[in-house]
Structures are given as structure tokens and as C-alpha cells.
Design a protein around this motif. Structure first.
Motif, PDB file in Angstrom:
ATOM      1  N   ALA A   1     -29.800 -33.469  37.862  1.00  0.00           N
ATOM      2  CA  ALA A   1     -30.647 -33.040  36.761  1.00  0.00           C
ATOM      3  C   ALA A   1     -31.555 -31.898  37.212  1.00  0.00           C
ATOM      4  O   ALA A   1     -31.809 -31.744  38.410  1.00  0.00           O
ATOM      5  CB  ALA A   1     -31.491 -34.203  36.237  1.00  0.00           C
ATOM      6  N   ALA A   2     -32.040 -31.129  36.251  1.00  0.00           N
ATOM      7  CA  ALA A   2     -32.889 -29.980  36.551  1.00  0.00           C
ATOM      8  C   ALA A   2     -34.030 -29.884  35.549  1.00  0.00           C
ATOM      9  O   ALA A   2     -33.907 -30.312  34.401  1.00  0.00           O
ATOM     10  CB  ALA A   2     -32.063 -28.693  36.516  1.00  0.00           C
ATOM     11  N   ARG A   3     -35.152 -29.328  36.012  1.00  0.00           N
ATOM     12  CA  ARG A   3     -36.265 -29.049  35.113  1.00  0.00           C
ATOM     13  C   ARG A   3     -36.845 -27.697  35.490  1.00  0.00           C
ATOM     14  O   ARG A   3     -36.895 -27.338  36.681  1.00  0.00           O
ATOM     15  CB  ARG A   3     -37.326 -30.145  35.171  1.00  0.00           C
ATOM     16  CG  ARG A   3     -38.032 -30.320  36.475  1.00  0.00           C
ATOM     17  CD  ARG A   3     -38.875 -31.615  36.478  1.00  0.00           C
ATOM     18  NE  ARG A   3     -39.696 -31.761  35.310  1.00  0.00           N
ATOM     19  CZ  ARG A   3     -40.917 -31.275  35.175  1.00  0.00           C
ATOM     20  NH1 ARG A   3     -41.463 -30.605  36.175  1.00  0.00           N
ATOM     21  NH2 ARG A   3     -41.609 -31.438  34.063  1.00  0.00           N
ATOM     22  N   PRO A   4     -37.302 -26.944  34.510  1.00  0.00           N
ATOM     23  CA  PRO A   4     -37.705 -25.557  34.770  1.00  0.00           C
ATOM     24  C   PRO A   4     -39.011 -25.398  35.526  1.00  0.00           C
ATOM     25  O   PRO A   4     -39.262 -24.325  36.068  1.00  0.00           O
ATOM     26  CB  PRO A   4     -37.800 -24.948  33.368  1.00  0.00           C
ATOM     27  CG  PRO A   4     -38.047 -26.099  32.467  1.00  0.00           C
ATOM     28  CD  PRO A   4     -37.326 -27.266  33.084  1.00  0.00           C
ATOM     29  N   HIS A   5     -39.820 -26.426  35.590  1.00  0.00           N
ATOM     30  CA  HIS A   5     -41.072 -26.332  36.344  1.00  0.00           C
ATOM     31  C   HIS A   5     -40.769 -26.695  37.788  1.00  0.00           C
ATOM     32  O   HIS A   5     -40.696 -27.862  38.131  1.00  0.00           O
ATOM     33  CB  HIS A   5     -42.112 -27.254  35.726  1.00  0.00           C
ATOM     34  CG  HIS A   5     -42.338 -26.970  34.274  1.00  0.00           C
ATOM     35  ND1 HIS A   5     -43.006 -25.854  33.837  1.00  0.00           N
ATOM     36  CD2 HIS A   5     -41.920 -27.616  33.163  1.00  0.00           C
ATOM     37  CE1 HIS A   5     -43.024 -25.840  32.517  1.00  0.00           C
ATOM     38  NE2 HIS A   5     -42.364 -26.899  32.079  1.00  0.00           N
ATOM     39  N   GLY A   6     -40.578 -25.685  38.611  1.00  0.00           N
ATOM     40  CA  GLY A   6     -39.954 -25.836  39.915  1.00  0.00           C
ATOM     41  C   GLY A   6     -40.657 -26.707  40.932  1.00  0.00           C
ATOM     42  O   GLY A   6     -40.048 -27.077  41.927  1.00  0.00           O
ATOM     43  N   VAL A   7     -41.928 -27.038  40.715  1.00  0.00           N
ATOM     44  CA  VAL A   7     -42.625 -27.865  41.694  1.00  0.00           C
ATOM     45  C   VAL A   7     -42.848 -29.282  41.188  1.00  0.00           C
ATOM     46  O   VAL A   7     -43.414 -30.118  41.888  1.00  0.00           O
ATOM     47  CB  VAL A   7     -43.980 -27.235  42.108  1.00  0.00           C
ATOM     48  CG1 VAL A   7     -43.740 -25.921  42.817  1.00  0.00           C
ATOM     49  CG2 VAL A   7     -44.886 -27.057  40.897  1.00  0.00           C
ATOM     50  N   GLY A   8     -42.435 -29.564  40.004  1.00  0.00           N
ATOM     51  CA  GLY A   8     -42.671 -30.874  39.410  1.00  0.00           C
ATOM     52  C   GLY A   8     -41.611 -31.871  39.806  1.00  0.00           C
ATOM     53  O   GLY A   8     -40.679 -32.147  39.054  1.00  0.00           O
ATOM     54  N   ILE A   9     -41.729 -32.429  41.008  1.00  0.00           N
ATOM     55  CA  ILE A   9     -40.683 -33.300  41.519  1.00  0.00           C
ATOM     56  C   ILE A   9     -40.996 -34.778  41.382  1.00  0.00           C
ATOM     57  O   ILE A   9     -40.189 -35.617  41.772  1.00  0.00           O
ATOM     58  CB  ILE A   9     -40.386 -32.985  42.997  1.00  0.00           C
ATOM     59  CG1 ILE A   9     -41.605 -33.301  43.872  1.00  0.00           C
ATOM     60  CG2 ILE A   9     -39.943 -31.543  43.165  1.00  0.00           C
ATOM     61  CD1 ILE A   9     -41.306 -33.237  45.356  1.00  0.00           C
TER      62      ILE A   9
ATOM     63  N   TYR B   1     -41.461 -36.567  38.621  1.00  0.00           N
ATOM     64  CA  TYR B   1     -41.086 -37.171  37.348  1.00  0.00           C
ATOM     65  C   TYR B   1     -39.891 -38.083  37.590  1.00  0.00           C
ATOM     66  O   TYR B   1     -38.782 -37.623  37.808  1.00  0.00           O
ATOM     67  CB  TYR B   1     -40.735 -36.084  36.340  1.00  0.00           C
ATOM     68  CG  TYR B   1     -41.925 -35.278  35.902  1.00  0.00           C
ATOM     69  CD1 TYR B   1     -42.312 -34.145  36.600  1.00  0.00           C
ATOM     70  CD2 TYR B   1     -42.680 -35.661  34.798  1.00  0.00           C
ATOM     71  CE1 TYR B   1     -43.421 -33.409  36.216  1.00  0.00           C
ATOM     72  CE2 TYR B   1     -43.778 -34.929  34.404  1.00  0.00           C
ATOM     73  CZ  TYR B   1     -44.143 -33.810  35.120  1.00  0.00           C
ATOM     74  OH  TYR B   1     -45.241 -33.084  34.745  1.00  0.00           O
ATOM     75  N   ILE B   2     -40.109 -39.377  37.566  1.00  0.00           N
ATOM     76  CA  ILE B   2     -39.028 -40.311  37.850  1.00  0.00           C
ATOM     77  C   ILE B   2     -38.371 -40.828  36.575  1.00  0.00           C
ATOM     78  O   ILE B   2     -37.358 -41.524  36.638  1.00  0.00           O
ATOM     79  CB  ILE B   2     -39.525 -41.489  38.706  1.00  0.00           C
ATOM     80  CG1 ILE B   2     -40.567 -42.305  37.953  1.00  0.00           C
ATOM     81  CG2 ILE B   2     -40.076 -40.990  40.039  1.00  0.00           C
ATOM     82  CD1 ILE B   2     -40.957 -43.580  38.678  1.00  0.00           C
ATOM     83  N   ALA B   3     -38.911 -40.476  35.431  1.00  0.00           N
ATOM     84  CA  ALA B   3     -38.277 -40.862  34.161  1.00  0.00           C
ATOM     85  C   ALA B   3     -37.290 -39.787  33.736  1.00  0.00           C
ATOM     86  O   ALA B   3     -37.488 -38.598  33.996  1.00  0.00           O
ATOM     87  CB  ALA B   3     -39.334 -41.055  33.082  1.00  0.00           C
ATOM     88  N   GLU B   4     -36.234 -40.224  33.061  1.00  0.00           N
ATOM     89  CA  GLU B   4     -35.212 -39.275  32.594  1.00  0.00           C
ATOM     90  C   GLU B   4     -35.799 -38.187  31.716  1.00  0.00           C
ATOM     91  O   GLU B   4     -35.358 -37.032  31.758  1.00  0.00           O
ATOM     92  CB  GLU B   4     -34.160 -40.019  31.782  1.00  0.00           C
ATOM     93  CG  GLU B   4     -33.298 -40.967  32.553  1.00  0.00           C
ATOM     94  CD  GLU B   4     -32.268 -41.601  31.652  1.00  0.00           C
ATOM     95  OE1 GLU B   4     -32.278 -42.835  31.523  1.00  0.00           O
ATOM     96  OE2 GLU B   4     -31.462 -40.859  31.074  1.00  0.00           O
ATOM     97  N   THR B   5     -36.805 -38.540  30.943  1.00  0.00           N
ATOM     98  CA  THR B   5     -37.371 -37.591  29.988  1.00  0.00           C
ATOM     99  C   THR B   5     -38.066 -36.419  30.670  1.00  0.00           C
ATOM    100  O   THR B   5     -38.366 -35.423  30.015  1.00  0.00           O
ATOM    101  CB  THR B   5     -38.363 -38.309  29.065  1.00  0.00           C
ATOM    102  OG1 THR B   5     -39.322 -39.021  29.878  1.00  0.00           O
ATOM    103  CG2 THR B   5     -37.650 -39.285  28.150  1.00  0.00           C
ATOM    104  N   GLY B   6     -38.304 -36.530  31.961  1.00  0.00           N
ATOM    105  CA  GLY B   6     -38.934 -35.431  32.678  1.00  0.00           C
ATOM    106  C   GLY B   6     -37.985 -34.328  33.088  1.00  0.00           C
ATOM    107  O   GLY B   6     -38.407 -33.313  33.637  1.00  0.00           O
ATOM    108  N   TRP B   7     -36.716 -34.544  32.832  1.00  0.00           N
ATOM    109  CA  TRP B   7     -35.679 -33.611  33.283  1.00  0.00           C
ATOM    110  C   TRP B   7     -34.916 -33.081  32.086  1.00  0.00           C
ATOM    111  O   TRP B   7     -34.488 -33.840  31.228  1.00  0.00           O
ATOM    112  CB  TRP B   7     -34.776 -34.307  34.293  1.00  0.00           C
ATOM    113  CG  TRP B   7     -35.607 -34.748  35.465  1.00  0.00           C
ATOM    114  CD1 TRP B   7     -36.324 -35.910  35.571  1.00  0.00           C
ATOM    115  CD2 TRP B   7     -35.870 -34.006  36.647  1.00  0.00           C
ATOM    116  NE1 TRP B   7     -37.006 -35.935  36.766  1.00  0.00           N
ATOM    117  CE2 TRP B   7     -36.744 -34.784  37.450  1.00  0.00           C
ATOM    118  CE3 TRP B   7     -35.442 -32.769  37.138  1.00  0.00           C
ATOM    119  CZ2 TRP B   7     -37.203 -34.357  38.698  1.00  0.00           C
ATOM    120  CZ3 TRP B   7     -35.895 -32.341  38.379  1.00  0.00           C
ATOM    121  CH2 TRP B   7     -36.764 -33.132  39.146  1.00  0.00           C
ATOM    122  N   ASN B   8     -34.693 -31.772  32.054  1.00  0.00           N
ATOM    123  CA  ASN B   8     -34.183 -31.135  30.854  1.00  0.00           C
ATOM    124  C   ASN B   8     -32.664 -30.995  30.795  1.00  0.00           C
ATOM    125  O   ASN B   8     -32.088 -31.005  29.710  1.00  0.00           O
ATOM    126  CB  ASN B   8     -34.795 -29.733  30.725  1.00  0.00           C
ATOM    127  CG  ASN B   8     -36.304 -29.766  30.734  1.00  0.00           C
ATOM    128  OD1 ASN B   8     -36.934 -29.894  31.778  1.00  0.00           O
ATOM    129  ND2 ASN B   8     -36.909 -29.660  29.563  1.00  0.00           N
TER     130      ASN B   8
END
Length: 126
Positions: free
Chosen positions: A97-105, A107-114
Motif C-alpha cells: 500500500a502507498a500514501r502520498p504523505h511520505g513521512v506518515g508511516i 498509520y496502521i489502519a487500512e484507511t490511512g493508505w490510499n
């Protein structure tokens, strides 16, 4: 937009090792934080590990810390999950999974990943 494709899953005996890969495509994929989740049969998808966009920071769930290592090669747009000392309870479909905020590691819930890949099966036989 980021596309993710996992590979490297398979069948391994308990105590063995595997390396999963996640190939990312997209113009800014190297600016994204990346993670691995897994889903075992009959269970919810759970966080495994994450890494910041530059690879400087990582985060692991307690059950894999010391056995799994997440890393990335931004020149290859690829994230890896090295797994050793595998146990039967590690059997699951593993998702990148990936999220655009590169330092936000953290987030352990699925909703934190885009963005999500399709998953790769890991089966550990006892």
C-alpha cells in the motif's frame, strides 16, 4: 495516481524465508510512504510494516519485529519485505500500500493508505 504490483509469494516451510517485492509506477511514487499489510483466511487485514519515502524510518507490528525487514530502492521504484523465521501464522495474502504523505508511516489502519496492490499469497507449512 500510483499502481502497485506485488510478487514473490509462495509456499515455504516453517523456519524458512521469502522476499516480497512491490513495484510501484507513477510519476511521484518515490515521494510516497509505503507499507505491507496482510490478510489471513477469516481475519481482517492487518498492518505489517511501513517505510518512509526516503527509507530513513520504518515501523513494524510487534509480531514480525526482528523477523521481517522492509526496505525500498527508489531507483527501481520497488519496496521489499524480507521475511525470515517464518511461522504458520504468517500465512496470508500480503498487500502493498502507498500514501502520498511520505513521512506518515504510523498509520496502521487500512484507511490511512490510499493505493493498494492486488496481493500475493504466502503460505507457510508447519
Amino acid at each position: 495516481q500510483v499502481q502497485l504490483v506485488e510478487s514473490g509469494g509462495g509456499l515455504v516451510q516453517a523456519g524458512g524465508s521469502l522476499r516480497l517485492s512491490c513495484a510501484a509506477s507513477g510519476r511521484t511514487s518515490n515521494e510516497y510512504a509505503m507499507s505491507w499489510f496482510r490478510q489471513a483466511p477469516g481475519k481482517v487485514r492487518e498492518f505489517v510494516a511501513s517505510i518512509s519515502y526516503n527509507g530513513f524510518n520504518t515501523h513494524y507490528t510487534d509480531s514480525v519485529r526482528g523477523r521481517f525487514t522492509i526496505s525500498r530502492d527508489n531507483a527501481k521504484n520497488t519496496v521489499y519485505l524480507e521475511m525470515i523465521s517464518l511461522k504458520s501464522e504468517d500465512t496470508a495474502v500480503y498487500y502493498c500500500a502507498a500514501r502520498p504523505h511520505g513521512v506518515g508511516i504510523y498509520y496502521i489502519a487500512e484507511t490511512g493508505w490510499n493505493y493498494w496492490g492486488q496481493g500475493t499469497q504466502v503460505t507457510v507449512s508447519s
